[in-house]
Scaffold this motif. Structure first.
Motif, PDB file in Angstrom:
ATOM      1  N   LYS A  66      10.714  28.255 -19.486  1.00 32.79           N
ATOM      2  CA  LYS A  66      11.757  27.805 -18.791  1.00 32.79           C
ATOM      3  C   LYS A  66      12.317  28.567 -17.595  1.00 32.79           C
ATOM      4  CE  LYS A  66      14.247  31.667 -21.372  1.00 32.79           C
ATOM      5  NZ  LYS A  66      15.517  31.801 -22.355  1.00 32.79           N
ATOM      6  N   LEU A  67      11.200  29.373 -17.172  1.00 28.11           N
ATOM      7  CA  LEU A  67      11.084  30.077 -15.868  1.00 28.11           C
ATOM      8  C   LEU A  67      10.506  29.397 -14.816  1.00 28.11           C
ATOM      9  CD1 LEU A  67      11.048  33.787 -17.387  1.00 28.11           C
ATOM     10  CD2 LEU A  67      13.060  32.339 -16.841  1.00 28.11           C
ATOM     11  N   ILE A  68       9.445  28.444 -15.222  1.00 24.23           N
ATOM     12  CA  ILE A  68       8.506  27.929 -14.202  1.00 24.23           C
ATOM     13  C   ILE A  68       9.154  26.768 -13.660  1.00 24.23           C
ATOM     14  CG2 ILE A  68       6.364  26.782 -14.140  1.00 24.23           C
ATOM     15  CD1 ILE A  68       6.092  29.784 -14.791  1.00 24.23           C
ATOM     16  N   ASN A  69       9.118  26.326 -12.458  1.00 26.39           N
ATOM     17  CA  ASN A  69       9.839  25.169 -11.593  1.00 26.39           C
ATOM     18  C   ASN A  69       8.804  24.118 -11.662  1.00 26.39           C
ATOM     19  OD1 ASN A  69      12.104  26.756 -10.640  1.00 26.39           O
ATOM     20  ND2 ASN A  69      10.784  27.687  -9.304  1.00 26.39           N
ATOM     21  N   PRO A  70       9.416  23.065 -11.683  1.00 22.65           N
ATOM     22  CA  PRO A  70       8.424  21.555 -11.558  1.00 22.65           C
ATOM     23  C   PRO A  70       7.914  21.352 -10.585  1.00 22.65           C
ATOM     24  CG  PRO A  70      11.008  21.091 -11.752  1.00 22.65           C
ATOM     25  CD  PRO A  70      10.832  22.550 -11.958  1.00 22.65           C
ATOM     26  N   ILE A  71       7.051  20.483 -10.392  1.00 19.49           N
ATOM     27  CA  ILE A  71       6.274  19.799  -9.221  1.00 19.49           C
ATOM     28  C   ILE A  71       7.581  18.836  -8.563  1.00 19.49           C
ATOM     29  CG2 ILE A  71       4.171  19.790 -10.161  1.00 19.49           C
ATOM     30  CD1 ILE A  71       4.327  16.787 -10.659  1.00 19.49           C
ATOM     31  N   ARG A  72       7.312  18.651  -7.348  1.00 18.05           N
ATOM     32  CA  ARG A  72       8.141  17.994  -6.401  1.00 18.05           C
ATOM     33  C   ARG A  72       7.544  16.600  -5.835  1.00 18.05           C
ATOM     34  NH1 ARG A  72       9.550  22.417  -2.522  1.00 18.05           N
ATOM     35  NH2 ARG A  72       7.514  22.970  -3.156  1.00 18.05           N
ATOM     36  N   LEU A  73       8.250  15.542  -5.842  1.00 18.85           N
ATOM     37  CA  LEU A  73       7.756  14.315  -5.279  1.00 18.85           C
ATOM     38  C   LEU A  73       8.786  14.082  -4.211  1.00 18.85           C
ATOM     39  CD1 LEU A  73       6.737  12.079  -8.090  1.00 18.85           C
ATOM     40  CD2 LEU A  73       5.451  13.659  -7.205  1.00 18.85           C
ATOM     41  N   LYS A  74       8.211  13.567  -2.981  1.00 15.60           N
ATOM     42  CA  LYS A  74       9.328  13.011  -1.871  1.00 15.60           C
ATOM     43  C   LYS A  74       8.604  11.617  -1.361  1.00 15.60           C
ATOM     44  CE  LYS A  74      11.213  14.585   2.639  1.00 15.60           C
ATOM     45  NZ  LYS A  74      10.793  15.545   3.516  1.00 15.60           N
ATOM     46  N   LEU A  75       9.259  10.676  -1.445  1.00 19.43           N
ATOM     47  CA  LEU A  75       8.869   9.402  -0.994  1.00 19.43           C
ATOM     48  C   LEU A  75       9.476   9.135   0.448  1.00 19.43           C
ATOM     49  CD1 LEU A  75       7.417   6.653  -1.294  1.00 19.43           C
ATOM     50  CD2 LEU A  75       9.411   5.744  -2.475  1.00 19.43           C
ATOM     51  N   ALA A  76       8.551   9.279   1.613  1.00 21.77           N
ATOM     52  CA  ALA A  76       9.087   8.887   3.059  1.00 21.77           C
ATOM     53  C   ALA A  76       8.223   7.858   3.628  1.00 21.77           C
ATOM     54  CB  ALA A  76       8.592  10.573   3.805  1.00 21.77           C
ATOM     55  N   GLY A  77       9.118   6.724   3.728  1.00 21.93           N
ATOM     56  CA  GLY A  77       8.373   5.483   4.059  1.00 21.93           C
ATOM     57  C   GLY A  77       7.211   4.876   3.182  1.00 21.93           C
ATOM     58  N   LYS A 134       0.742  -1.273   0.181  1.00 25.98           N
ATOM     59  CA  LYS A 134      -0.201  -0.013  -0.124  1.00 25.98           C
ATOM     60  C   LYS A 134       0.920   1.151   0.177  1.00 25.98           C
ATOM     61  CE  LYS A 134      -3.886  -2.072   2.379  1.00 25.98           C
ATOM     62  NZ  LYS A 134      -4.814  -1.959   3.749  1.00 25.98           N
ATOM     63  N   LEU A 135       0.319   2.186  -0.592  1.00 23.39           N
ATOM     64  CA  LEU A 135       1.217   3.614  -0.679  1.00 23.39           C
ATOM     65  C   LEU A 135      -0.045   4.808  -0.488  1.00 23.39           C
ATOM     66  CD1 LEU A 135       3.570   5.248  -1.451  1.00 23.39           C
ATOM     67  CD2 LEU A 135       2.972   5.040  -3.771  1.00 23.39           C
ATOM     68  N   ASN A 136       0.441   5.468   0.659  1.00 22.40           N
ATOM     69  CA  ASN A 136      -0.230   6.807   0.858  1.00 22.40           C
ATOM     70  C   ASN A 136       0.056   7.783   0.106  1.00 22.40           C
ATOM     71  OD1 ASN A 136      -2.240   6.173   3.512  1.00 22.40           O
ATOM     72  ND2 ASN A 136      -0.122   5.223   4.101  1.00 22.40           N
ATOM     73  N   VAL A 137      -0.823   8.462  -0.833  1.00 18.70           N
ATOM     74  CA  VAL A 137      -0.456   9.773  -1.595  1.00 18.70           C
ATOM     75  C   VAL A 137      -1.177  10.765  -0.910  1.00 18.70           C
ATOM     76  CG1 VAL A 137      -0.571  10.604  -3.816  1.00 18.70           C
ATOM     77  CG2 VAL A 137      -0.392   8.204  -3.590  1.00 18.70           C
ATOM     78  N   THR A 138      -0.489  11.818  -0.700  1.00 19.33           N
ATOM     79  CA  THR A 138      -0.770  12.969  -0.007  1.00 19.33           C
ATOM     80  C   THR A 138       0.070  14.390  -0.333  1.00 19.33           C
ATOM     81  OG1 THR A 138      -1.245  14.088   2.243  1.00 19.33           O
ATOM     82  CG2 THR A 138       0.766  12.892   1.987  1.00 19.33           C
ATOM     83  N   THR A 139      -0.276  15.320   0.198  1.00 18.80           N
ATOM     84  CA  THR A 139       0.208  16.718  -0.191  1.00 18.80           C
ATOM     85  C   THR A 139       1.039  17.077   1.186  1.00 18.80           C
ATOM     86  OG1 THR A 139      -1.766  17.875   0.178  1.00 18.80           O
ATOM     87  CG2 THR A 139      -1.277  17.340  -2.094  1.00 18.80           C
ATOM     88  N   GLU A 140       2.041  17.745   0.929  1.00 22.33           N
ATOM     89  CA  GLU A 140       2.691  18.418   1.798  1.00 22.33           C
ATOM     90  C   GLU A 140       1.867  19.224   2.901  1.00 22.33           C
ATOM     91  OE1 GLU A 140       7.092  20.313   2.410  1.00 22.33           O
ATOM     92  OE2 GLU A 140       6.114  21.192   0.610  1.00 22.33           O
ATOM     93  N   THR A 141       1.164  20.118   2.391  1.00 22.10           N
ATOM     94  CA  THR A 141       0.359  20.984   3.410  1.00 22.10           C
ATOM     95  C   THR A 141      -1.042  21.056   2.616  1.00 22.10           C
ATOM     96  OG1 THR A 141       0.632  22.996   1.683  1.00 22.10           O
ATOM     97  CG2 THR A 141       2.314  22.557   3.338  1.00 22.10           C
ATOM     98  N   ALA A 142      -1.880  21.811   3.316  1.00 26.88           N
ATOM     99  CA  ALA A 142      -3.482  21.741   2.892  1.00 26.88           C
ATOM    100  C   ALA A 142      -3.696  22.593   1.604  1.00 26.88           C
ATOM    101  CB  ALA A 142      -4.041  22.261   4.150  1.00 26.88           C
ATOM    102  N   GLU A 143      -2.535  23.243   0.968  1.00 27.95           N
ATOM    103  CA  GLU A 143      -2.861  23.836  -0.258  1.00 27.95           C
ATOM    104  C   GLU A 143      -3.242  22.979  -1.321  1.00 27.95           C
ATOM    105  OE1 GLU A 143       1.824  23.965  -1.832  1.00 27.95           O
ATOM    106  OE2 GLU A 143       0.481  25.943  -1.355  1.00 27.95           O
TER     107      GLU A 143
END
Length: 239
Positions: A159-170, A114-123
């Motif tokens: 070229k001035l726009i930053n990409p989204i970010r992913l972070k796998l923690a456990g 199982k993998l929980n997918v969530t966002t970093e904040t409530a935004e």
């Protein structure tokens, strides 16, 4: 060539007007004699003509320095790109997507069921997510972030726009919005002395437009991996 004519013509018009007016004033002075008022009129008129010429010349040099780093990007074309990207992702046809739209790739090792997918904040996470199941359980999550072009006033700022970010923690995959990019633009507008001949809008009539490109995250996950996520995430499974 067009830009040169745009500013040369007003200068020529100013010179012609100045010539006719000066000739007319000279005849008037010859009939009536020089007076204090006519001298002041000529001085004021001469100063105004000089100001018009200076403004027209300065405007020519300022507007000649275009930003060649930013390409043209019409909104209609950008909208079509966004629609085509979503359609291709929904059909799982990644090979039809322009490779220039790839922002970033991830190769994540993951062995849990199982993998929980969530966002970093409530935004709000505005990126649409497409999930494709593999035919095997290879314990790997392949992810690709795509984004079509973005623009400001029909100028390509992708070229001035930053990409989204992913972070796998456990057993949690954290989705993060792009880092905010600070964009600063300066706009030079012709002064009245030039606009009265070119018909261009004044600075106060100018309107800016911004178009944000279509952003998607395409994930290929192991066959039996269960994703757990809240309903506010826009996740669509690819059949």
């Amino acid at each position: 060539m067009t830009m040169t004519l745009t500013f040369v013509i007003p200068i020529l018009i100013i010179l012609v007007i100045a010539g006719f007016t000066a000739k007319s004033m000279k005849k008037s002075v010859n009939h009536k004699g020089k007076s204090m008022s006519s001298q002041w009129v000529r001085r004021i008129f001469g100063a105004y003509i000089s100001l018009l010429l200076i403004c027209a010349l300065v405007a020519t040099f300022i507007n000649g320095k275009d930003n060649n780093d930013l390409k043209k990007a019409e909104v209609d074309s950008l909208e079509k790109e966004g629609i085509a990207l979503v359609d291709a992702a929904a059909a799982g046809k990644l090979d039809t997507i322009d490779s220039s739209f790839i922002e970033k790739k991830w190769d994540l090792d993951y062995r849990d069921q199982k993998l929980n997918v969530t966002t970093e904040t409530a935004e709000f996470f505005g990126t649409q997510i497409f999930v494709e199941r593999k035919n095997t359980n290879d314990h790997k999550i392949d992810a690709i972030a795509y984004r079509t072009r973005s623009s400001v006033n029909d100028m390509d700022i992708s070229k001035l726009i930053n990409p989204i970010r992913l972070k796998l923690a456990g057993n949690i995959l954290i989705l993060q919005n792009p880092k905010k990019a600070k964009l600063e633009f300066s706009m030079f507008n012709n002064v009245f002395s030039v606009n009265q001949f070119t018909g261009e809008p004044s600075l106060f009539e100018h309107q800016s437009s911004f178009y944000d490109g279509q952003s998607i995250l395409y994930m290929r996950i192991p066959k039996d991996l269960e994703l757990i996520y809240k309903s506010d995430l826009n996740i669509q499974y690819v059949e």
